[in-house]
Design a protein around this motif. Structure first.
Motif, PDB file in Angstrom:
ATOM      1  N   ASP A   1     -51.102   1.041  42.494  1.00 24.19           N
ATOM      2  CA  ASP A   1     -49.784   1.295  41.931  1.00 24.19           C
ATOM      3  C   ASP A   1     -49.884   2.258  40.750  1.00 24.19           C
ATOM      4  OD1 ASP A   1     -47.107   1.176  41.262  1.00 24.19           O
ATOM      5  OD2 ASP A   1     -47.208  -0.845  40.426  1.00 24.19           O
ATOM      6  N   GLU A   2     -49.600   3.514  41.010  1.00 18.46           N
ATOM      7  CA  GLU A   2     -49.604   4.528  39.959  1.00 18.46           C
ATOM      8  C   GLU A   2     -48.174   4.734  39.495  1.00 18.46           C
ATOM      9  OE1 GLU A   2     -51.515   8.886  39.056  1.00 18.46           O
ATOM     10  OE2 GLU A   2     -52.417   7.532  40.506  1.00 18.46           O
ATOM     11  N   ARG A   3     -47.928   4.406  38.234  1.00 15.36           N
ATOM     12  CA  ARG A   3     -46.583   4.475  37.662  1.00 15.36           C
ATOM     13  C   ARG A   3     -46.501   5.717  36.788  1.00 15.36           C
ATOM     14  NH1 ARG A   3     -46.483  -1.906  35.830  1.00 15.36           N
ATOM     15  NH2 ARG A   3     -47.112  -2.702  37.871  1.00 15.36           N
ATOM     16  N   ILE A   4     -45.655   6.642  37.197  1.00 12.30           N
ATOM     17  CA  ILE A   4     -45.574   7.923  36.497  1.00 12.30           C
ATOM     18  C   ILE A   4     -44.299   8.032  35.671  1.00 12.30           C
ATOM     19  CG2 ILE A   4     -46.964   9.098  38.240  1.00 12.30           C
ATOM     20  CD1 ILE A   4     -44.349  10.452  39.215  1.00 12.30           C
ATOM     21  N   THR A   5     -44.352   8.947  34.730  1.00  9.02           N
ATOM     22  CA  THR A   5     -43.193   9.373  33.963  1.00  9.02           C
ATOM     23  C   THR A   5     -43.030  10.862  34.241  1.00  9.02           C
ATOM     24  OG1 THR A   5     -43.732   7.787  32.225  1.00  9.02           O
ATOM     25  CG2 THR A   5     -42.210   9.557  31.647  1.00  9.02           C
ATOM     26  N   TRP A   6     -41.829  11.273  34.578  1.00 15.14           N
ATOM     27  CA  TRP A   6     -41.609  12.691  34.875  1.00 15.14           C
ATOM     28  C   TRP A   6     -41.644  13.484  33.590  1.00 15.14           C
ATOM     29  CZ3 TRP A   6     -42.281  14.122  39.615  1.00 15.14           C
ATOM     30  CH2 TRP A   6     -42.042  13.212  40.638  1.00 15.14           C
TER      31      TRP A   6
ATOM     32  N   SER B   1     -45.014  23.615  39.274  1.00 16.24           N
ATOM     33  CA  SER B   1     -45.992  22.809  38.560  1.00 16.24           C
ATOM     34  C   SER B   1     -45.256  21.642  37.906  1.00 16.24           C
ATOM     35  CB  SER B   1     -46.746  23.634  37.516  1.00 16.24           C
ATOM     36  OG  SER B   1     -45.870  24.057  36.494  1.00 16.24           O
ATOM     37  N   VAL B   2     -45.923  20.478  37.920  1.00 18.67           N
ATOM     38  CA  VAL B   2     -45.296  19.259  37.400  1.00 18.67           C
ATOM     39  C   VAL B   2     -46.334  18.471  36.602  1.00 18.67           C
ATOM     40  CG1 VAL B   2     -44.032  17.157  37.976  1.00 18.67           C
ATOM     41  CG2 VAL B   2     -43.825  19.158  39.463  1.00 18.67           C
ATOM     42  N   TRP B   3     -45.955  18.031  35.419  1.00 15.51           N
ATOM     43  CA  TRP B   3     -46.798  17.250  34.516  1.00 15.51           C
ATOM     44  C   TRP B   3     -46.265  15.819  34.542  1.00 15.51           C
ATOM     45  CZ3 TRP B   3     -50.822  18.840  31.330  1.00 15.51           C
ATOM     46  CH2 TRP B   3     -51.168  18.010  30.260  1.00 15.51           C
ATOM     47  N   THR B   4     -47.111  14.837  34.884  1.00 10.34           N
ATOM     48  CA  THR B   4     -46.652  13.457  34.950  1.00 10.34           C
ATOM     49  C   THR B   4     -47.652  12.506  34.285  1.00 10.34           C
ATOM     50  OG1 THR B   4     -47.639  12.994  37.118  1.00 10.34           O
ATOM     51  CG2 THR B   4     -45.382  13.823  37.123  1.00 10.34           C
ATOM     52  N   PRO B   5     -47.369  12.035  33.072  1.00  7.47           N
ATOM     53  CA  PRO B   5     -48.192  10.974  32.505  1.00  7.47           C
ATOM     54  C   PRO B   5     -48.117   9.747  33.427  1.00  7.47           C
ATOM     55  CG  PRO B   5     -46.765  11.945  30.838  1.00  7.47           C
ATOM     56  CD  PRO B   5     -46.311  12.476  32.164  1.00  7.47           C
ATOM     57  N   TYR B   6     -49.212   8.957  33.472  1.00  7.29           N
ATOM     58  CA  TYR B   6     -49.221   7.809  34.378  1.00  7.29           C
ATOM     59  C   TYR B   6     -50.022   6.645  33.808  1.00  7.29           C
ATOM     60  CZ  TYR B   6     -54.071   8.722  35.731  1.00  7.29           C
ATOM     61  OH  TYR B   6     -55.432   8.886  35.717  1.00  7.29           O
ATOM     62  N   LYS B   7     -49.771   5.483  34.390  1.00 10.28           N
ATOM     63  CA  LYS B   7     -50.595   4.285  34.208  1.00 10.28           C
ATOM     64  C   LYS B   7     -50.894   3.778  35.612  1.00 10.28           C
ATOM     65  CE  LYS B   7     -48.775   3.000  29.710  1.00 10.28           C
ATOM     66  NZ  LYS B   7     -47.986   2.043  28.949  1.00 10.28           N
TER      67      LYS B   7
ATOM     68  N   ASN C   1     -55.331   4.806  24.573  1.00  2.29           N
ATOM     69  CA  ASN C   1     -54.465   5.924  24.162  1.00  2.29           C
ATOM     70  C   ASN C   1     -53.601   6.411  25.321  1.00  2.29           C
ATOM     71  OD1 ASN C   1     -55.472   5.964  21.496  1.00  2.29           O
ATOM     72  ND2 ASN C   1     -57.248   7.122  22.196  1.00  2.29           N
ATOM     73  N   CYS C   2     -52.992   5.457  26.014  1.00  3.33           N
ATOM     74  CA  CYS C   2     -52.199   5.787  27.195  1.00  3.33           C
ATOM     75  C   CYS C   2     -50.846   6.381  26.805  1.00  3.33           C
ATOM     76  CB  CYS C   2     -51.968   4.538  28.039  1.00  3.33           C
ATOM     77  SG  CYS C   2     -53.515   3.888  28.719  1.00  3.33           S
ATOM     78  N   PRO C   3     -50.382   7.341  27.590  1.00  3.98           N
ATOM     79  CA  PRO C   3     -49.052   7.921  27.323  1.00  3.98           C
ATOM     80  C   PRO C   3     -47.965   6.878  27.585  1.00  3.98           C
ATOM     81  CG  PRO C   3     -49.942   8.768  29.386  1.00  3.98           C
ATOM     82  CD  PRO C   3     -51.011   7.923  28.770  1.00  3.98           C
ATOM     83  N   GLU C   4     -46.920   6.981  26.844  1.00  9.95           N
ATOM     84  CA  GLU C   4     -45.800   6.046  27.040  1.00  9.95           C
ATOM     85  C   GLU C   4     -44.821   6.597  28.030  1.00  9.95           C
ATOM     86  OE1 GLU C   4     -45.586   2.940  25.944  1.00  9.95           O
ATOM     87  OE2 GLU C   4     -47.531   3.254  25.045  1.00  9.95           O
TER      88      GLU C   4
END
Length: 151
Positions: free
Chosen positions: A89-94, A105-111, A148-151
């Motif tokens: 389960d990869e949860r991304i933020t657009w 091109s798309v940048w997506t922080p994830y957990k 240091n995970c992105p929010e």
């Protein structure tokens, strides 16, 4: 003069609607990748990828050095597209999305979670190409860490 202003306004609305459709289609392609991962569905995964897709990760080794790891697209599909016990389960933020014609091109922080257990986090950077079959992922590079995970 009135006709010119009307034409300009219509042109602006046309290009805005076109760009919005591309953005939604790009998001759909990326979401297909993550849905395929969660389901362990190789067919769904492959549908999001261009046949020549490249997959890389920038990560730190235990000694603190940074390395670039390259994975074959087919190996990735076999690994995550095969049914597995725990859900991947990869949860991304657009984040930032840029489009120029047939390139995006798309940048997506994830957990990333393995089942309900947190595994790691980072950022994905996607490159997509618009093909006759729609938007396809041609390149992914990501970072991976546990803190240091992105929010």
């Amino acid at each position: 003069m009135r006709k010119l202003i009307t034409l300009i306004i219509l042109t602006i609305f046309f290009f805005s609607a076109f760009a919005q459709t591309d953005k939604e289609d790009i998001k759909k392609t990326i979401n297909t990748l993550f849905d395929g991962m969660r389901k362990g569905d190789s067919t769904m995964l492959r549908s999001a990828f261009h046949k020549d897709m490249v997959l890389q990760s920038v990560t730190n080794k235990k000694d603190g050095t940074t390395v670039l790891i390259t994975e074959k697209g087919d190996d990735f599909v076999k690994q995550v597209g095969t049914p597995h016990k725990d859900v991947y389960d990869e949860r991304i933020t657009w984040g930032d999305m840029k489009i120029d014609g047939a390139l995006a091109s798309v940048w997506t922080p994830y957990k990333f979670y393995l089942g309900s257990q947190f595994s790691h986090c980072g950022v994905n950077f996607f490159q997509l190409m618009k093909t006759s079959q729609g938007w396809k992922i041609i390149y992914i590079v990501d970072t991976r860490r546990k803190d240091n995970c992105p929010e």
